[in-house]
Motif scaffolding. Structure first.
Motif, short mmCIF file in Angstrom:
data_model
loop_
_atom_site.label_atom_id
_atom_site.label_comp_id
_atom_site.label_asym_id
_atom_site.label_seq_id
_atom_site.Cartn_x
_atom_site.Cartn_y
_atom_site.Cartn_z
N LYS A 101 0.84 -1.20 0.00
CA LYS A 101 0.00 0.00 0.00
C LYS A 101 0.87 1.25 0.00
O LYS A 101 1.99 1.23 0.51
N ILE A 102 0.33 2.34 -0.52
CA ILE A 102 1.03 3.63 -0.41
C ILE A 102 0.06 4.66 0.13
O ILE A 102 -1.14 4.41 0.24
N HIS A 103 0.59 5.83 0.46
CA HIS A 103 -0.25 6.89 1.00
C HIS A 103 -1.03 7.61 -0.11
O HIS A 103 -0.62 7.62 -1.27
N GLU A 104 -2.10 8.26 0.32
CA GLU A 104 -2.91 9.06 -0.60
C GLU A 104 -2.06 10.10 -1.34
O GLU A 104 -2.17 10.25 -2.56
N PHE A 105 -1.19 10.80 -0.62
CA PHE A 105 -0.42 11.86 -1.30
C PHE A 105 0.52 11.28 -2.35
O PHE A 105 0.74 11.89 -3.41
N GLY A 145 -8.60 -1.10 13.18
CA GLY A 145 -8.74 -1.89 14.40
C GLY A 145 -8.75 -0.95 15.59
O GLY A 145 -8.45 0.25 15.44
N PRO A 146 -9.08 -1.47 16.79
CA PRO A 146 -9.26 -0.61 17.96
C PRO A 146 -8.00 0.13 18.40
O PRO A 146 -8.10 1.17 19.04
N ASP A 147 -6.82 -0.38 18.06
CA ASP A 147 -5.59 0.29 18.48
C ASP A 147 -5.31 1.55 17.68
O ASP A 147 -4.57 2.43 18.14
N GLY A 148 -5.88 1.66 16.49
CA GLY A 148 -5.67 2.85 15.67
C GLY A 148 -4.25 2.95 15.14
O GLY A 148 -3.44 2.03 15.27
N ARG A 149 -3.97 4.11 14.55
CA ARG A 149 -2.68 4.33 13.92
C ARG A 149 -2.24 5.76 14.24
O ARG A 149 -3.05 6.69 14.17
N LEU A 153 7.60 2.00 6.05
CA LEU A 153 7.69 0.98 7.09
C LEU A 153 6.95 1.37 8.37
O LEU A 153 6.55 0.51 9.14
N ASP A 154 6.75 2.69 8.55
CA ASP A 154 5.99 3.17 9.72
C ASP A 154 4.57 2.58 9.74
O ASP A 154 3.94 2.51 10.78
N GLU A 178 3.68 -0.39 8.66
CA GLU A 178 3.62 -1.85 8.67
C GLU A 178 3.90 -2.41 10.06
O GLU A 178 4.55 -1.77 10.86
N ASP A 179 3.41 -3.61 10.29
CA ASP A 179 3.65 -4.29 11.54
C ASP A 179 5.16 -4.54 11.70
O ASP A 179 5.78 -5.14 10.83
N PRO A 180 5.78 -4.07 12.82
CA PRO A 180 7.23 -4.19 12.96
C PRO A 180 7.74 -5.63 12.84
O PRO A 180 8.81 -5.87 12.26
N LEU A 181 6.99 -6.58 13.37
CA LEU A 181 7.43 -7.98 13.27
C LEU A 181 7.35 -8.48 11.83
O LEU A 181 8.19 -9.25 11.38
N GLU A 182 6.35 -8.00 11.09
CA GLU A 182 6.23 -8.40 9.68
C GLU A 182 7.37 -7.80 8.86
O GLU A 182 7.90 -8.44 7.94
N VAL A 183 7.77 -6.57 9.20
CA VAL A 183 8.90 -5.94 8.51
C VAL A 183 10.17 -6.74 8.77
O VAL A 183 10.93 -7.05 7.86
N GLU A 184 10.36 -7.12 10.05
CA GLU A 184 11.52 -7.92 10.44
C GLU A 184 11.53 -9.25 9.68
O GLU A 184 12.57 -9.65 9.13
N ALA A 185 10.38 -9.91 9.61
CA ALA A 185 10.30 -11.21 8.93
C ALA A 185 10.60 -11.07 7.44
O ALA A 185 11.23 -11.95 6.85
N SER A 186 10.18 -9.97 6.85
CA SER A 186 10.38 -9.81 5.40
C SER A 186 11.87 -9.68 5.06
O SER A 186 12.29 -10.01 3.96
N LYS A 187 12.70 -9.24 6.05
CA LYS A 187 14.14 -9.15 5.82
C LYS A 187 14.75 -10.52 5.56
O LYS A 187 15.80 -10.64 4.96
N TYR A 188 14.12 -11.56 6.10
CA TYR A 188 14.67 -12.91 5.95
C TYR A 188 13.84 -13.78 5.00
O TYR A 188 13.93 -15.01 5.05
#
Ligand code: GDP
Ligand code: MN
Length: 386
Positions: free
Chosen positions: A2-6, A87-91, A235-236, A238-248
């Protein structure tokens, strides 16, 4: 991806898809500078996050003056925006888009996506655009027009007209829309998009058509041929663990449950999640280490799952084919020694070199629970968390 609207709107400009004048802002000062440079109020202050429903959540607001633009920028930048998609945690909002306010006569809906069932690009459009499109799709699906474009033929003139007329456009607006849709289709195909959604596409008081919102998702499997688009990844968001996993090169998706699982092969991972669920527990993730994982990859997979605080037990389900059981077992042992395991780990292993694998695990003297088959594994993991 995904990318941002701008970012999407900057790409739209290159394809002659009309969008309001505007600029991204990363601080309140920058927001004011952009608002002033537009030369006219109202301006719109828009939160930039990778989720829709921002308007309803208070992330899109009109400012009638410089002072108001400042107040709104202060309020929205840094806020935790909760929408039905976050989701309830928001962004947390870290970026804004400052745009020239538009005189909206009508809000329409337009999107393009890949339809797997027909292997075509489907254009969806509706006169009932705006913030409640999900409700429209639910209650009055007949208000949504669908036109299927054969990717080998490309978009045809009659299809563009069908959508334009279906949106109730006439005269100059119809002509503008026809160009916009043809350009949008070209944008979609040339960039390997999986989704482009403009909601709302607006008709202004002076009869022009423009994209007031822009949501774009690229097919991640095609990004290797769009190096320029890769730079738009944020990367801001994305889920930090998913970012970490994608490195490997691990296929990892974070979920809500508390049973972590490590599996080799996507199909086996899906089946494993099902048996966890059937046994009365809930998976905390999808993790496919792949057919030919190295012991480093296994180690990283294990470390990432253990770093997830909601994980109360781990189920390892391996079918040793290309990935040999002994290689896998060594990865688990190395990871366990480095990270230390303080939660129950159930292992079910079958296939190539399974005896060597089991030997490595038992020699390591780790506190692992061994399972004889899938059912046994499911029962043991459910007992561990319940
Ligand atoms: P979303 O809620 O995340 O989909 O964000 P949108 O970009 O679609 O904005 C939500 C709503 O804000 C739109 O449906 C419009 O009604 C409103 N909006 C956005 N820009 C303008 C503008 O320039 N003028 C006016 N009057 N309303 C706007
Ligand atoms: Mn929208």
């Amino acid at each position: 991806m995904k990318i941002h609207e701008f970012q999407a709107k900057e790409l739209f400009r290159k394809y002659n898809i009309p969008v309001p004048e505007g600029n991204a802002a990363f601080s309140v000062e920058e927001a004011i500078t952009h608002a002033e440079s537009l030369g006219n109020y109202p301006v719109v202050v828009k939160a930039q996050i990778h989720a829709g429903g921002r308007g309803k959540g208070g992330g899109v607001k009109l400012a009638a003056s410089k002072e108001e633009a400042q107040t709104l920028a202060r309020e929205i930048l840094g806020m935790t925006l909760v929408t039905h998609q976050t989701g309830p945690d928001g962004r947390v909002v870290k970026k804004l888009l400052i745009e020239a306010g538009q005189d909206i006569a009508k809000e329409l809906y337009l999107s393009l996506l890949v339809d797997r069932a027909t292997a075509k690009v489907v254009i969806m459009a509706s006169q009932a655009g705006g913030m409640d499109i999900e409700q429209v799709a639910e209650d009055t699906p007949e208000k949504i027009i669908k036109v299927f474009v054969d990717p080998l033929m490309g978009i045809q003139g009659y299809q563009v007209r069908e959508v334009g007329f279906g949106l109730g456009l006439t005269g100059g607006a119809f002509k503008q829309f026809s160009k916009l849709l043809a350009n949008l289709y070209r944008f979609f195909v040339e960039n390997d998009c999986s989704l482009v959604e403009i909601n709302p596409l607006i008709l202004t008081g002076d009869d022009s058509v423009l994209a007031l919102d822009a949501k774009v998702d690229f097919d991640a499997n095609a990004l290797y041929r769009h190096k320029d688009l890769l730079e738009l990844r944020d990367l801001d968001e994305e889920d930090p663990l998913e970012v970490e996993a994608s490195k490997y090169d691990l296929n990892y998706i974070n979920l809500d449950g508390n049973v972590g699982n490590i599996v080799n092969g996507a199909g086996l991972a899906m089946a494993t999640m099902d048996i966890i669920k059937n046994a009365g527990a809930t998976p905390a993730n999808f993790m496919d280490v792949g057919g030919g994982a190295s012991s480093e990859q296994v180690e990283n997979a294990f470390r990432i799952i253990l770093a997830d605080e909601k994980v109360k037990a781990v189920l390892i389900n391996i079918f040793g084919g290309i990935l040999r059981c002994d290689i896998f077992a060594q990865g688990v042992v190395d990871a366990a020694r480095k990270t230390g395991i303080n939660i129950p780990v159930v292992i079910r292993m079958e296939g190539t070199n399974v005896e060597e694998g089991k030997q490595i695990l038992s020699d390591a003297g780790l506190n692992l629970i061994s399972a004889t088959d899938l059912n046994d594994a499911a029962q043991k993991i459910a007992a561990a968390v319940n």
